[in-house]
Scaffold this active site. Structure first.
Site, PDB file in Angstrom:
ATOM      1  N   LYS A 169      35.741  60.188  42.427  1.00 32.87           N
ATOM      2  CA  LYS A 169      35.135  60.942  43.543  1.00 32.87           C
ATOM      3  C   LYS A 169      35.149  62.453  43.280  1.00 32.87           C
ATOM      4  O   LYS A 169      34.307  63.160  43.784  1.00 32.87           O
ATOM      5  CB  LYS A 169      35.845  60.587  44.851  1.00 32.87           C
ATOM      6  CG  LYS A 169      35.966  59.075  45.091  1.00 32.87           C
ATOM      7  CD  LYS A 169      34.664  58.316  44.816  1.00 32.87           C
ATOM      8  CE  LYS A 169      34.913  56.839  44.711  1.00 32.87           C
ATOM      9  NZ  LYS A 169      33.739  56.106  44.107  1.00 32.87           N
ATOM     10  N   ASP A 205      28.320  56.683  46.984  1.00 32.26           N
ATOM     11  CA  ASP A 205      29.211  55.787  47.721  1.00 32.26           C
ATOM     12  C   ASP A 205      30.487  56.539  48.100  1.00 32.26           C
ATOM     13  O   ASP A 205      30.835  57.546  47.469  1.00 32.26           O
ATOM     14  CB  ASP A 205      29.572  54.561  46.852  1.00 32.26           C
ATOM     15  CG  ASP A 205      30.300  53.486  47.643  1.00 32.26           C
ATOM     16  OD1 ASP A 205      31.064  52.708  47.039  1.00 32.26           O
ATOM     17  OD2 ASP A 205      30.116  53.417  48.886  1.00 32.26           O
TER      18      ASP A 205
HETATM   19  O1  77Q Z   1      37.779  54.873  42.985  1.00 28.34           O
HETATM   20  C1  77Q Z   1      36.764  54.258  43.261  1.00 28.34           C
HETATM   21  N1  77Q Z   1      35.786  54.116  42.364  1.00 28.34           N
HETATM   22  C2  77Q Z   1      35.915  54.750  41.032  1.00 28.34           C
HETATM   23  C3  77Q Z   1      36.767  53.895  40.068  1.00 28.34           C
HETATM   24  C4  77Q Z   1      36.987  54.586  38.748  1.00 28.34           C
HETATM   25  C5  77Q Z   1      35.684  55.028  38.107  1.00 28.34           C
HETATM   26  C6  77Q Z   1      35.904  55.511  36.679  1.00 28.34           C
HETATM   27  N2  77Q Z   1      34.607  55.764  36.062  1.00 28.34           N
HETATM   28  C7  77Q Z   1      33.594  54.884  36.002  1.00 28.34           C
HETATM   29  C8  77Q Z   1      32.553  55.458  35.305  1.00 28.34           C
HETATM   30  C9  77Q Z   1      32.950  56.750  34.944  1.00 28.34           C
HETATM   31  C10 77Q Z   1      32.327  57.787  34.203  1.00 28.34           C
HETATM   32  N3  77Q Z   1      32.996  58.932  33.978  1.00 28.34           N
HETATM   33  C11 77Q Z   1      34.258  59.079  34.471  1.00 28.34           C
HETATM   34  C12 77Q Z   1      34.921  58.112  35.197  1.00 28.34           C
HETATM   35  C13 77Q Z   1      34.250  56.933  35.429  1.00 28.34           C
HETATM   36  C14 77Q Z   1      36.648  53.580  44.583  1.00 28.34           C
HETATM   37  C15 77Q Z   1      37.807  53.433  45.359  1.00 28.34           C
HETATM   38  C16 77Q Z   1      37.743  52.783  46.602  1.00 28.34           C
HETATM   39  C17 77Q Z   1      38.975  52.623  47.422  1.00 28.34           C
HETATM   40  C18 77Q Z   1      40.187  52.292  46.815  1.00 28.34           C
HETATM   41  C19 77Q Z   1      41.333  52.151  47.574  1.00 28.34           C
HETATM   42  C20 77Q Z   1      41.275  52.337  48.960  1.00 28.34           C
HETATM   43  F1  77Q Z   1      42.379  52.180  49.698  1.00 28.34           F
HETATM   44  C21 77Q Z   1      40.070  52.667  49.570  1.00 28.34           C
HETATM   45  C22 77Q Z   1      38.923  52.831  48.797  1.00 28.34           C
HETATM   46  C23 77Q Z   1      36.536  52.258  47.074  1.00 28.34           C
HETATM   47  C24 77Q Z   1      35.379  52.423  46.302  1.00 28.34           C
HETATM   48  O2  77Q Z   1      34.170  51.935  46.730  1.00 28.34           O
HETATM   49  C25 77Q Z   1      35.424  53.082  45.067  1.00 28.34           C
HETATM   50  O3  77Q Z   1      34.259  53.234  44.369  1.00 28.34           O
HETATM   51 MG    MG Z   2      32.581  52.784  45.609  1.00 29.15          MG
END
Ligand code: 77Q
Ligand code: MG
Length: 214
Positions: A144, A169
């Site tokens: 994020k 998102d």
């Molecule tokens: O962290 C989230 N997503 C990201 C995951 C890591 C992405 C890493 N990554 C991928 C491509 C890329 C390219 N460059 C650099 C880094 C890159 C996420 C978290 C929650 C969430 C979790 C716990 C909670 F209690 C509440 C909500 C909900 C969501 O919908 C999410 O999407």
């Molecule tokens: Mg997400």
């Protein structure tokens, strides 16, 4: 030997979804996440908003930042016209390996190009690697705190054209406050918030749709 959650999600797809039927793959993942184990897919409620935006934009080139298990990749690719492409970037190679198999089960491998790497490294290479001028739609779903720097990077790399759509998102939960502030204040974007809920929960979350005005 213990399986990971993405591996268990893939097993649920292979058990409950029909090969070559993307909607059954989406349904199987949502069922798994509601009934068995929560996972950070965009989910069915925000997924319907994603579907609406994709159908409205009817994109030729889509960039997805954050593949995870391929749920939103399948949601997007299933709606694309022939020859349209989703380029999806995943940082975690284990997630990418699962996503590759989920996308293949849906029969959408011809519409999807899955890359393993970091957005900061790959955004500057997109034009030369894929022979494209700009993205019609970008779905931001990765770290994020990378939404804002990567949006500025896409602007600098000339990857956005007048009318390109950014759909982000989690702008509430976990939240991307600096990104929200930027796209809502900037005269270069026309922004709109779609109130929804964090996937599979009652917690507030939403998608921010921003049109790049050039
Ligand atoms: O962290 C989230 N997503 C990201 C995951 C890591 C992405 C890493 N990554 C991928 C491509 C890329 C390219 N460059 C650099 C880094 C890159 C996420 C978290 C929650 C969430 C979790 C716990 C909670 F209690 C509440 C909500 C909900 C969501 O919908 C999410 O999407
Ligand atoms: Mg997400």
């Amino acid at each position: 030997t213990h399986s990971t959650r993405p591996q268990r999600l893939l097993s649920a797809v292979q058990k409950n979804a029909t090969r070559g039927d993307p909607s059954s793959v989406v349904k199987a993942i949502d069922q798994f996440c509601r009934q068995k184990e929560w996972a950070m897919n965009v989910g069915d409620e925000k997924g319907c908003i994603l579907d609406l935006v994709v159908s409205e934009v009817n994109p030729t080139f889509v960039l997805e930042l954050g593949t995870y298990c391929g749920y939103s990749t399948v949601r997007i690719a299933r709606l694309l016209p022939p020859h349209a492409k989703v380029i999806t970037l995943e940082f975690n190679p284990d997630f990418a390996a699962i996503a590759h198999q989920v996308i293949a089960w849906a029969g959408l491998e011809d519409k999807v190009h899955l890359i393993v790497g970091a957005s900061g490294d790959w955004i500057p290479k997109m034009k030369e690697q894929f022979g494209l001028n700009s993205f019609d739609l970008v779905f931001l779903d990765h770290w994020k705190d990378r939404y804002l720097p990567d949006t500025k990077l896409m602007e600098e790399c000339g990857l956005l054209r007048q009318g390109s759509i950014l759909l982000a998102d989690n702008v509430i939960c976990p939240g991307a406050p600096d990104y929200l502030d930027y796209v809502r204040r900037s005269s270069q974007y026309e922004s709109q918030y779609f109130k929804s809920h964090l996937e599979y929960t009652k917690v507030e979350d939403g998608l921010e749709k921003s049109i790049f005005l050039g």
